[in-house]
Design an enzyme around this catalytic site. Structure first.
Site, PDB file in Angstrom:
ATOM      1  N   GLU A 173      34.197  38.289 122.737  1.00  0.00           N
ATOM      2  CA  GLU A 173      33.541  36.972 122.812  1.00  0.00           C
ATOM      3  C   GLU A 173      33.892  36.180 124.074  1.00  0.00           C
ATOM      4  O   GLU A 173      34.323  35.036 123.999  1.00  0.00           O
ATOM      5  CB  GLU A 173      33.880  36.156 121.564  1.00  0.00           C
ATOM      6  CG  GLU A 173      33.486  36.867 120.274  1.00  0.00           C
ATOM      7  CD  GLU A 173      33.754  36.041 119.004  1.00  0.00           C
ATOM      8  OE1 GLU A 173      34.461  35.031 119.089  1.00  0.00           O
ATOM      9  OE2 GLU A 173      33.234  36.426 117.946  1.00  0.00           O
ATOM     10  N   ASN A 214      33.120  43.378 123.227  1.00  0.00           N
ATOM     11  CA  ASN A 214      32.489  43.059 121.938  1.00  0.00           C
ATOM     12  C   ASN A 214      32.046  41.591 121.908  1.00  0.00           C
ATOM     13  O   ASN A 214      32.799  40.709 122.320  1.00  0.00           O
ATOM     14  CB  ASN A 214      33.546  43.300 120.838  1.00  0.00           C
ATOM     15  CG  ASN A 214      32.999  43.274 119.432  1.00  0.00           C
ATOM     16  OD1 ASN A 214      32.023  43.965 119.129  1.00  0.00           O
ATOM     17  ND2 ASN A 214      33.622  42.506 118.548  1.00  0.00           N
ATOM     18  N   HIS A 250      26.118  39.627 113.487  1.00  0.00           N
ATOM     19  CA  HIS A 250      26.200  38.686 112.361  1.00  0.00           C
ATOM     20  C   HIS A 250      24.834  38.015 112.250  1.00  0.00           C
ATOM     21  O   HIS A 250      24.549  37.033 112.935  1.00  0.00           O
ATOM     22  CB  HIS A 250      27.284  37.634 112.622  1.00  0.00           C
ATOM     23  CG  HIS A 250      28.673  38.193 112.597  1.00  0.00           C
ATOM     24  ND1 HIS A 250      29.258  38.672 111.441  1.00  0.00           N
ATOM     25  CD2 HIS A 250      29.595  38.360 113.581  1.00  0.00           C
ATOM     26  CE1 HIS A 250      30.479  39.107 111.710  1.00  0.00           C
ATOM     27  NE2 HIS A 250      30.708  38.933 113.004  1.00  0.00           N
ATOM     28  N   GLU A 278      30.144  44.392 113.517  1.00  0.00           N
ATOM     29  CA  GLU A 278      30.519  43.391 112.496  1.00  0.00           C
ATOM     30  C   GLU A 278      29.295  42.960 111.695  1.00  0.00           C
ATOM     31  O   GLU A 278      29.085  41.768 111.434  1.00  0.00           O
ATOM     32  CB  GLU A 278      31.147  42.156 113.164  1.00  0.00           C
ATOM     33  CG  GLU A 278      32.324  42.482 114.063  1.00  0.00           C
ATOM     34  CD  GLU A 278      33.013  41.253 114.651  1.00  0.00           C
ATOM     35  OE1 GLU A 278      32.758  40.127 114.176  1.00  0.00           O
ATOM     36  OE2 GLU A 278      33.809  41.437 115.585  1.00  0.00           O
ATOM     37  N   ASP A 280      26.740  41.685 109.203  1.00  0.00           N
ATOM     38  CA  ASP A 280      26.479  41.072 107.906  1.00  0.00           C
ATOM     39  C   ASP A 280      25.211  40.246 108.056  1.00  0.00           C
ATOM     40  O   ASP A 280      24.806  39.912 109.166  1.00  0.00           O
ATOM     41  CB  ASP A 280      27.668  40.277 107.322  1.00  0.00           C
ATOM     42  CG  ASP A 280      28.279  39.245 108.241  1.00  0.00           C
ATOM     43  OD1 ASP A 280      27.612  38.815 109.200  1.00  0.00           O
ATOM     44  OD2 ASP A 280      29.432  38.828 107.993  1.00  0.00           O
TER      45      ASP A 280
END
Ligand code: XIL
Length: 367
Positions: A173, A214, A250, A278, A280
């Site tokens: 990030e 990432n 996400h 990651e 979701d």
């Protein structure tokens, strides 16, 4: 915590689904091993392996591991890779300066070995979840001291896990939404070269681990993706040891599904691997039928994109049970983002992934 503020963005059409329909051969039984839950169903892990040699992973909440039988059973059987949700972050590993605590992370690595799983290491260089001693010390550090602390952290942690980690999220990030570098301790003290340095130090510490950059929201075309692309292309051209780019993924039903096939292929064309790291798919509660089908689509299309991009080596969900999801604590009024409900019963999202994998016979095989 200011994680992932909800942003408005253009909803993109799901081109991955259309493309996949052409690429896929509708599959019959794949002969994959059955889940040990009495259902007779094949596991996600077995289906992904036989369909495309794809690794399918989950973040692990180590508070549950070893104390929740059903959690352990799902974690160990459905997935072929695991990521520590928190216990490899700096605040967990070095809570007091010079005092390292690898207990929980080692336990996870042991669990992975027992279940023949690979480990994604997460994460070495981030602005968040830093130990308090470092936050307090930060303003007083010189550039040289900051670089020395960062190098020591990377070297110490990677050496501890040397040979046991498949992919490391070396830098996490680093970008703002507008494509500029995020203002953090590393940028302030070391300058933009902190990223390149981190990858070089990481490679020295564990030359065999795959080293990833990432980030989130780089799934969507736009300035943030462009910023990350320019950075990564620069690293590749300079011969900096970077192996891949992780797309956190996400998703939120209100923002639409990104064209991850195109986005990941863009980075893959630089000669890099990609991964969804990651995944979701959250929604505003309560879940209506419309939102449920949008969530199913979010999972299906993101997995299809990974299957379609040969460089995409793993698809990892950020936890699998709604009871342990990070979403309700960060996004007010949202939730239901995971594959299993609060009682660890599989939801339609889980069956959506099953059906993508069952019909994925014939997509390019990895390695
Ligand atoms: C989250 C965890 O899920 C939470 O338990 C923790 O409180 C905060 O961090 N992007 C990342 C992950 O890279 O490390 C974050 O994990 C979620 C967003």
């Amino acid at each position: 915590m200011s994680l992932h503020p909800p942003l408005h963005r253009r909803a993109l059409a799901g081109t991955a689904a259309t493309a996949l329909a052409v690429a896929l051969v509708a599959g019959g039984a794949l002969g994959a091993s059955a889940a040990p839950d009495g259902s007779g169903r094949s596991t996600l892990r077995a289906l992904a392996q036989s369909a495309a040699g794809l690794k399918i992973g989950t973040a692990i909440n180590t508070d549950q591991l070893g104390s929740n039988t059903r959690y352990d059973q799902i974690a160990g059987s459905q997935f072929s890779t695991v990521t520590p949700e928190n216990v490899m972050k700096w605040d967990a590993i070095e809570p007091k300066r010079g005092q390292f605590d690898y207990t929980a992370a080692d336990e996870l690595v042991r669990f992975a070995r027992q279940h023949h799983q690979l480990v994604r290491g997460h994460t070495l260089v981030w602005y968040n979840q830093l130990p308090q001693w470092l936050v307090d010390l930060g303003p007083f550090l010189t550039s040289k001291q900051t670089a020395a602390i960062l190098k020591q952290h990377i070297t110490e942690e990677m050496t501890h896990f040397k040979g046991k980690i498949w992919q490391w999220d070396v830098v996490n990030e680093a970008f703002n939404e507008d494509g500029t570098l995020r203002d953090n301790l590393w940028l302030e003290k070391i300058g933009p070269s902190y990223i390149e340095k981190a990858f070089r130090w990481a490679h020295e510490a564990d030359p065999k681990a795959l080293l990833f950059y990432n980030d989130y929201n780089i799934e969507y075309a736009g300035p943030k993706q462009d910023g990350a692309y320019a950075l990564v292309r620069g690293l590749v051209r300079k011969g900096v040891p970077i192996d891949g780019v992780g797309f956190q993924t996400h998703l939120d039903t209100q923002y639409g599904i990104p064209d991850l096939e195109t986005s990941m292929q863009r980075f893959a064309n630089l000669g890099l691997r990609t991964a969804e790291t990651e995944v979701d798919v959250r929604t505003t509660l309560p879940v209506t039928a419309t939102e449920q089908s949008a969530q199913n689509a979010g999972y299906s299309e993101s997995l299809q994109a990974c299957l379609l991009v040969r460089a995409c080596i793993s698809y990892t969900v950020w936890g699998f049970g709604d009871a342990y999801s990070w979403i309700p604590g960060v996004f007010a009024g949202e939730g239901s983002a995971d594959l299993y409900d609060a009682n660890l019963v599989a939801k339609p999202q889980y069956f959506a992934l099953q059906s993508v994998l069952r019909t994925a016979k014939g997509v390019p095989h990895r390695s």
